[in-house]
Scaffold this active site. Sequence first.
Site, PDB file in Angstrom:
ATOM      1  N   ASN A  80      -4.373   6.244  -1.028  1.00  0.00           N
ATOM      2  CA  ASN A  80      -3.957   6.581   0.138  1.00  0.00           C
ATOM      3  C   ASN A  80      -3.277   7.964   0.616  1.00  0.00           C
ATOM      4  O   ASN A  80      -3.387   8.406   1.754  1.00  0.00           O
ATOM      5  CB  ASN A  80      -3.101   5.257   0.655  1.00  0.00           C
ATOM      6  CG  ASN A  80      -4.086   4.140   0.913  1.00  0.00           C
ATOM      7  OD1 ASN A  80      -5.359   4.244   0.977  1.00  0.00           O
ATOM      8  ND2 ASN A  80      -3.384   2.746   0.797  1.00  0.00           N
ATOM      9  N   HIS A  96      -2.206  -2.723  -6.323  1.00  0.00           N
ATOM     10  CA  HIS A  96      -2.814  -2.310  -5.064  1.00  0.00           C
ATOM     11  C   HIS A  96      -4.330  -2.618  -4.888  1.00  0.00           C
ATOM     12  O   HIS A  96      -5.108  -1.955  -5.556  1.00  0.00           O
ATOM     13  CB  HIS A  96      -2.571  -1.069  -4.794  1.00  0.00           C
ATOM     14  CG  HIS A  96      -2.835  -0.391  -3.638  1.00  0.00           C
ATOM     15  ND1 HIS A  96      -3.273   0.909  -3.192  1.00  0.00           N
ATOM     16  CD2 HIS A  96      -2.905  -1.310  -2.187  1.00  0.00           C
ATOM     17  CE1 HIS A  96      -3.679   0.720  -1.799  1.00  0.00           C
ATOM     18  NE2 HIS A  96      -3.512  -0.167  -1.591  1.00  0.00           N
ATOM     19  N   SER A 155       0.979  -1.083  -0.069  1.00  0.00           N
ATOM     20  CA  SER A 155      -0.029  -0.030  -0.011  1.00  0.00           C
ATOM     21  C   SER A 155       0.969   1.132  -0.074  1.00  0.00           C
ATOM     22  O   SER A 155       0.276   2.119  -0.459  1.00  0.00           O
ATOM     23  CB  SER A 155      -0.783   0.238   1.145  1.00  0.00           C
ATOM     24  OG  SER A 155      -1.708  -1.078   1.296  1.00  0.00           O
ATOM     25  N   GLU A 171      -5.538  -0.132  -8.296  1.00  0.00           N
ATOM     26  CA  GLU A 171      -4.472   0.757  -8.453  1.00  0.00           C
ATOM     27  C   GLU A 171      -3.341   0.018  -9.052  1.00  0.00           C
ATOM     28  O   GLU A 171      -2.598  -1.071  -8.443  1.00  0.00           O
ATOM     29  CB  GLU A 171      -3.822   1.466  -7.255  1.00  0.00           C
ATOM     30  CG  GLU A 171      -4.723   2.876  -6.907  1.00  0.00           C
ATOM     31  CD  GLU A 171      -4.301   3.531  -5.708  1.00  0.00           C
ATOM     32  OE1 GLU A 171      -3.734   3.114  -4.788  1.00  0.00           O
ATOM     33  OE2 GLU A 171      -4.321   4.579  -5.765  1.00  0.00           O
TER      34      GLU A 171
END
Length: 690
Positions: free
Chosen positions: A479, A429, A408, A441
């Site tokens: 994120n 991801h 991540s 992702e």
Amino acid sequence: MSSSVSVVNEGGVAIVTIDNPPVNALSFHVREPLMQALVALRDDASVAAIVIACAGRTFVAGADITEFGKPMQQPELRAIVAALEVIAKPTVAAIHGTALGGGLELVLGCHFRVADQGAKLGLPEVKLGILPGGGGTVRLPRLVGAVKALKMIVSGTPIGASAAHGAGLVDAVFEGDLTPHAVNFAREMARKGGPFTPVRDRDELLRGTDLASFDAEAADLAGKARGLEAPIACAQAVRNAVTLPFDEALAAERALFVKLVASDQSRAQRHLFFAEREAAKLPGKDVVKRRVARVGVIGAGTMGGGIAMAFANGGFPVTLLETSHEALQRGLATIEKNYAVSVTRGSLSEDAKRQRLAQFKGSTDYADLADCDLVVEAAFEDMAVKKEIFGKLDAVARPDAILATNTSYLDIDEIAASISRPQDVLGLHFFSPANVMKLLEIVRAEKTAPDALATVVDLAHRIGKVAVVVGVCHGFVGNRMLAARGSESEALLLEGATPRQIDEAFTDFGWPMGPFQMGDLAGLDIGWRNRKARGLTAVIADTLCEQGRFGQKTGRGFYLYEAGARAGVPDPEVEALIRDKAAQMGIVPRTIGAEEIIERTLYPLVNEGAKILEERIAARASDIDVVWVNGYGFPVGKGGPMFWAGLEGAARIIERLEHWYRQTGKDVFQPGPLLRRMAETGSWATDATG
Ligand code: T1G
């Protein structure tokens, strides 16, 4: 005739074929010749029946969405359907692929509908923030009943051919080449003779409608609209079909359609429709993709197990590797339990469960990954652990296997540089639960080979994921922006807002849940571990974690969760903790309104997105919207953070951020060049995207 519409007379049955690749959308260059053909065939004495079919992979998938927002050229779909309905000879629609939106409305103008077994029929307009505008809300209830039509139109979910046959939407389902069956069906209808009653005159099903139960169903569906106007309008239009004469209900549908199609919500949802497809397009010329027949997953924990399921669900054999037999069995048992829950819920058949479980091969030996064409590492979020794993993979994986990490946050360039084949390394991801969440992702590392990237983008589509290609930075796109959104959440708590007030400001905005509800759901310990690894603190969340309050999984987090409850209730202990910490910091609590909460959490989100675009971590602003809608629940009616910024106005965003930075004692807010340019031009286009 035109290249988009052709007519062949086969022994008195006219076959009208629409040919408008890729999905036979009802563009103007289809509508005009189609209308001409129908008028001519209506009066052609040599034609006893008419079949409407489509070339290519699907029946008409709807109106041409690219025409919305521009002057509609005549004839409109409504006029074509009306022209169909006055034809005295039998008209038969031959449906393969997906008859959606205007495609289904077109066939509702026919006397009969036949479909091949794999066909799907639906009215997905609600997903574009509109409602069926070609008579679908008034005709569909006449064939399947008001409540069934209500559910189909408000959900936008298509149904299969056999369900459509059972519901009375389709008159026959055939296997194999559909057109000859349709021609024979039409010939038989002509032989039997009329009258052929148009759908508009078939009121029998409507007369039996129990309006009270209809309204109860509509109210239940409205409760899930979360501020979206289209679902409400859809329900109203279907109700009009029951309570109003046909032409009045049709006029009311039109009025609702015209209002919705001009709305910001529909513009936002249409933006997302095309944005998702644009996000999957890679720059440069097409490259030959690598063959992927078998997938390996390293790590059978929550993420690894979910990723393995995502590929198995997409039809790929999966080798699942763990460090020990016990960990492997635990992982496989969890996967089996997840499928069993789906069977219990009725979303998966026993047979499908068996087929999917048969895709799995468990192992604790890296050598068993040697026949995998793609290996996804989903192990502990630690660079040393990742490098050790990739070192082993480098030794055993096939020469052109793609080696992906599900990290991540960690630097994928650093992982790639640690092995002999950085060109095969990239990030995949997934978002938890990986077998459910649509967003993927795809992280393009510095040395990732173009064919490796193209291969995984195609794979993402094949396993039903929405892929967005992003660059390497801490947190990639989602994120990284989540951290920007969360940066003020604790400050707002200390200054006087409660977790419930902040979460409610989010849900009133249209989010499925607010930041504290989401933290409790995901587990507060994840963020806590991440902050500690980076030497960061969040005084309230850290204190809760130190007390073992990790959220739902421990029954207590920002909220209290009665045994097994999913919805938390405010916890006076947490509110006292916040007050104590604020007092220790000399902060005097004040009343904080929803507008301030949204500005101080979502404007920094937009600002971070602008920086991400400037750094080319994302190629398009619409890619960022796709990430946030599919990975974090950003309300579709607002189109994603970057589209929404256009609605808010970047100049206002800059002004308010300058205000809040001053108000909260931060350094002066410095907008980046792209945010400034957005304020001046209303466009996020960077030099790269023009
Ligand atoms: N109009 C224009 N372009 C469309 C389109 C449409 N309706 N549907 C698809 N495309 C483009 C899409 O952008 C992509 O373009 C290419 O076709 C392949 O699509 C009056 C008002 C049919 C299930 O909402 O759900 O009818 O990227 O990648 O995965 O009441 O397309 O190649 O340049 O999605 O195989 C209602 C929308 C319209 C259906 C096929 N209909 N389409 O999926 O291919 S509103 C819809 C889909 C309406 C009436 C109202 C899917 C699909 P490009 P794709 P796919």
